[in-house]
Motif scaffolding. Structure first.
Motif, PDB file in Angstrom:
ATOM      1  N   LYS A 196     -17.885 -31.035 -34.918  1.00 55.09           N
ATOM      2  CA  LYS A 196     -19.260 -31.322 -35.619  1.00 55.09           C
ATOM      3  C   LYS A 196     -20.068 -30.506 -34.757  1.00 55.09           C
ATOM      4  O   LYS A 196     -21.241 -30.915 -34.505  1.00 55.09           O
ATOM      5  CB  LYS A 196     -19.427 -32.676 -35.396  1.00 55.09           C
ATOM      6  N   VAL A 197     -19.805 -29.268 -34.236  1.00 53.88           N
ATOM      7  CA  VAL A 197     -20.575 -28.406 -33.320  1.00 53.88           C
ATOM      8  C   VAL A 197     -21.413 -27.534 -34.382  1.00 53.88           C
ATOM      9  O   VAL A 197     -20.796 -26.935 -35.002  1.00 53.88           O
ATOM     10  CB  VAL A 197     -19.830 -27.533 -32.302  1.00 53.88           C
ATOM     11  N   ALA A 198     -22.718 -27.406 -34.317  1.00 55.08           N
ATOM     12  CA  ALA A 198     -23.325 -26.668 -34.915  1.00 55.08           C
ATOM     13  C   ALA A 198     -22.924 -24.958 -34.948  1.00 55.08           C
ATOM     14  O   ALA A 198     -22.421 -24.696 -33.890  1.00 55.08           O
ATOM     15  CB  ALA A 198     -24.674 -26.655 -34.820  1.00 55.08           C
ATOM     16  N   LEU A 199     -23.328 -24.450 -36.085  1.00 54.27           N
ATOM     17  CA  LEU A 199     -22.749 -22.854 -36.216  1.00 54.27           C
ATOM     18  C   LEU A 199     -23.547 -22.008 -34.934  1.00 54.27           C
ATOM     19  O   LEU A 199     -22.387 -21.282 -34.396  1.00 54.27           O
ATOM     20  CB  LEU A 199     -23.019 -22.356 -37.631  1.00 54.27           C
ATOM     21  N   PRO A 200     -24.712 -22.128 -34.723  1.00 54.71           N
ATOM     22  CA  PRO A 200     -24.995 -21.176 -33.760  1.00 54.71           C
ATOM     23  C   PRO A 200     -24.526 -21.490 -32.234  1.00 54.71           C
ATOM     24  O   PRO A 200     -23.904 -21.005 -31.476  1.00 54.71           O
ATOM     25  CB  PRO A 200     -26.680 -21.616 -33.685  1.00 54.71           C
ATOM     26  N   ALA A 201     -24.148 -22.606 -32.139  1.00 55.28           N
ATOM     27  CA  ALA A 201     -23.606 -23.020 -30.760  1.00 55.28           C
ATOM     28  C   ALA A 201     -22.078 -22.946 -30.682  1.00 55.28           C
ATOM     29  O   ALA A 201     -21.572 -22.368 -29.872  1.00 55.28           O
ATOM     30  CB  ALA A 201     -23.761 -24.667 -30.562  1.00 55.28           C
ATOM     31  N   LEU A 202     -21.458 -23.060 -31.756  1.00 53.33           N
ATOM     32  CA  LEU A 202     -20.054 -22.805 -32.123  1.00 53.33           C
ATOM     33  C   LEU A 202     -19.837 -21.087 -31.851  1.00 53.33           C
ATOM     34  O   LEU A 202     -18.793 -20.584 -31.161  1.00 53.33           O
ATOM     35  CB  LEU A 202     -19.286 -23.103 -33.324  1.00 53.33           C
ATOM     36  N   ASN A 203     -20.747 -20.541 -32.388  1.00 50.74           N
ATOM     37  CA  ASN A 203     -20.678 -18.744 -32.295  1.00 50.74           C
ATOM     38  C   ASN A 203     -20.932 -18.597 -30.684  1.00 50.74           C
ATOM     39  O   ASN A 203     -19.962 -17.546 -30.201  1.00 50.74           O
ATOM     40  CB  ASN A 203     -21.751 -18.216 -32.878  1.00 50.74           C
ATOM     41  N   LYS A 204     -21.752 -19.062 -30.061  1.00 47.02           N
ATOM     42  CA  LYS A 204     -21.959 -18.951 -28.661  1.00 47.02           C
ATOM     43  C   LYS A 204     -20.699 -19.434 -27.877  1.00 47.02           C
ATOM     44  O   LYS A 204     -20.256 -18.540 -26.886  1.00 47.02           O
ATOM     45  CB  LYS A 204     -23.267 -19.633 -27.938  1.00 47.02           C
ATOM     46  N   ALA A 205     -20.156 -20.407 -28.045  1.00 44.91           N
ATOM     47  CA  ALA A 205     -19.007 -21.038 -27.251  1.00 44.91           C
ATOM     48  C   ALA A 205     -17.738 -20.056 -27.531  1.00 44.91           C
ATOM     49  O   ALA A 205     -17.326 -19.932 -26.561  1.00 44.91           O
ATOM     50  CB  ALA A 205     -18.907 -22.341 -27.769  1.00 44.91           C
ATOM     51  N   VAL A 206     -17.568 -19.686 -28.831  1.00 49.11           N
ATOM     52  CA  VAL A 206     -16.381 -18.745 -29.073  1.00 49.11           C
ATOM     53  C   VAL A 206     -16.547 -17.351 -28.263  1.00 49.11           C
ATOM     54  O   VAL A 206     -15.695 -17.062 -27.541  1.00 49.11           O
ATOM     55  CB  VAL A 206     -16.191 -18.692 -30.522  1.00 49.11           C
ATOM     56  N   GLU A 207     -17.774 -16.969 -28.249  1.00 51.02           N
ATOM     57  CA  GLU A 207     -17.990 -15.574 -27.698  1.00 51.02           C
ATOM     58  C   GLU A 207     -17.752 -15.818 -26.237  1.00 51.02           C
ATOM     59  O   GLU A 207     -17.244 -15.005 -25.164  1.00 51.02           O
ATOM     60  CB  GLU A 207     -19.269 -15.057 -27.970  1.00 51.02           C
ATOM     61  N   LEU A 208     -18.213 -16.823 -25.625  1.00 51.96           N
ATOM     62  CA  LEU A 208     -18.129 -17.216 -23.850  1.00 51.96           C
ATOM     63  C   LEU A 208     -16.787 -17.363 -23.640  1.00 51.96           C
ATOM     64  O   LEU A 208     -16.300 -16.954 -22.553  1.00 51.96           O
ATOM     65  CB  LEU A 208     -19.221 -18.380 -23.729  1.00 51.96           C
ATOM     66  N   ILE A 209     -15.982 -18.008 -24.161  1.00 51.85           N
ATOM     67  CA  ILE A 209     -14.595 -18.564 -23.893  1.00 51.85           C
ATOM     68  C   ILE A 209     -13.718 -17.420 -24.245  1.00 51.85           C
ATOM     69  O   ILE A 209     -12.860 -17.041 -23.266  1.00 51.85           O
ATOM     70  CB  ILE A 209     -14.364 -19.911 -24.964  1.00 51.85           C
ATOM     71  N   ARG A 210     -13.929 -16.799 -25.290  1.00 54.16           N
ATOM     72  CA  ARG A 210     -12.982 -15.581 -25.547  1.00 54.16           C
ATOM     73  C   ARG A 210     -13.194 -14.518 -24.504  1.00 54.16           C
ATOM     74  O   ARG A 210     -12.324 -13.776 -23.852  1.00 54.16           O
ATOM     75  CB  ARG A 210     -13.330 -14.945 -26.807  1.00 54.16           C
ATOM     76  N   ALA A 211     -14.331 -14.376 -23.804  1.00 51.56           N
ATOM     77  CA  ALA A 211     -14.721 -13.372 -22.637  1.00 51.56           C
ATOM     78  C   ALA A 211     -13.761 -13.870 -21.444  1.00 51.56           C
ATOM     79  O   ALA A 211     -13.553 -12.879 -20.585  1.00 51.56           O
ATOM     80  CB  ALA A 211     -15.908 -13.404 -22.299  1.00 51.56           C
ATOM     81  N   LYS A 212     -13.673 -15.211 -21.295  1.00 50.58           N
ATOM     82  CA  LYS A 212     -12.889 -15.948 -20.224  1.00 50.58           C
ATOM     83  C   LYS A 212     -11.598 -16.033 -20.461  1.00 50.58           C
ATOM     84  O   LYS A 212     -10.666 -15.727 -19.328  1.00 50.58           O
ATOM     85  CB  LYS A 212     -13.572 -17.003 -19.564  1.00 50.58           C
ATOM     86  N   ASN A 213     -10.865 -16.271 -21.748  1.00 45.06           N
ATOM     87  CA  ASN A 213      -9.645 -16.462 -21.779  1.00 45.06           C
ATOM     88  C   ASN A 213      -9.291 -16.202 -23.292  1.00 45.06           C
ATOM     89  O   ASN A 213      -9.779 -17.182 -24.072  1.00 45.06           O
ATOM     90  CB  ASN A 213      -9.348 -17.928 -21.764  1.00 45.06           C
TER      91      ASN A 213
END
Length: 281
Positions: free
Chosen positions: A217-234
């Motif tokens: 239940k993570v809102a789309l703007p927050a999910l977009n940001k999370a995926v971008e940050l996580i993909r950059a690390k792993n």
């Protein structure tokens, strides 16, 4: 596609015909020859024909044609036909129609959500939860597969998915992180996935070497940001989105770049409209 035991097929029949078909008995239809045909009245992905054929065999009904589960059809398509004694055709009628209508409904909804999601992300998977009405799991899972999806979890014995409800007993995420190395050693053939609700939780677990994260239940703007940050690390970590995902918003969630969309929505909705013709021959 999916193994369903003879005992289960027998139970499908026995549930609807506990002793006899009183109507056909009192009308004295025994021995009269007839034919049955199921016609799909709408565009759909068909599922359940193989189970219906097994029901027919048990009731001495001879099929003349059928289409396989997973086949997409247009309105007014004949999907299955057979011949037999009138009393046997009527015993098979409703249980067969129920299997076809409900299974095809799940398969069709699964295929629709998958098609929409892959418009935004060709590699995303549709993963269905285990929130299935008890007693219908085998047919539901088969229908998901027929529609192009996959089961998220077939049961508690299959995968390791850690929820907040588990974390409440071990000191939260801070209590889990020191144990990850031990857990990964013990569960060396399994992936360990944790459900998270915030970017901060996700980044902590990503840095700790977790196999996968499920965003609930993570809102789309927050999910977009999370995926971008996580993909950059792993870039190898598995990322899943869950909570309220359906046909209407699947393309938006798929567009975030997650690997899978976890949904319950395909289980709920109208059955596919399938008509039945039974005639004397």
């Amino acid at each position: 596609m999916l193994y369903i035991s003879d005992a289960t097929i027998d139970q499908y029949i026995k549930e609807d015909v506990p002793y006899l078909d009183l109507t056909t008995y009192t009308l004295d239809l025994a021995g009269k020859k007839g034919k049955i045909e199921f016609i799909c009245r709408e565009e759909a992905v068909i599922c359940g024909t193989e189970e219906v054929l097994r029901i027919f065999r048990k009731l001495n009904i001879l099929p003349s044609r059928h289409i396989s589960s997973g086949t997409k059809v247009q309105p007014q398509t004949s999907i299955l036909a057979a011949e037999g004694n009138a009393e046997d055709l009527h015993m098979a009628w409703k249980v067969a129609m129920n299997i076809l209508e409900y299974s095809s409904g799940i398969a069709t909804r699964t295929n629709k959500i998958l098609t929409k999601a892959r418009q935004a992300n060709p590699h995303v998977e549709i993963l269905t939860t285990r929130k299935i009405f008890p007693g219908t799991k085998e047919l539901a899972i088969k229908a998901v597969l027929a529609g192009g999806g996959l089961p998220h979890r077939l049961g508690l014995s299959e995968t390791v998915l850690i929820f907040k409800q588990h974390l409440n007993f071990i000191g939260g995420i801070e209590g889990l992180i020191p144990r990850l190395s031990e857990l990964k050693t013990k569960l060396n053939e399994k992936k360990i996935i944790v459900e998270v609700e915030t970017i901060e939780e996700a980044l902590l677990l990503c840095q700790a070497g977790l196999d996968g994260l499920q965003f609930d239940k993570v809102a789309l703007p927050a999910l977009n940001k999370a995926v971008e940050l996580i993909r950059a690390k792993n870039n190898r970590i598995v990322l899943l989105a869950a909570g309220g995902i359906n046909e209407q918003n699947a393309v938006l969630y798929a567009g975030t770049g997650v690997d899978g969309l976890v949904t319950t929505s395909v289980y709920f909705g109208k059955p596919v409209d399938i008509g039945t013709i039974i005639e004397q021959v």
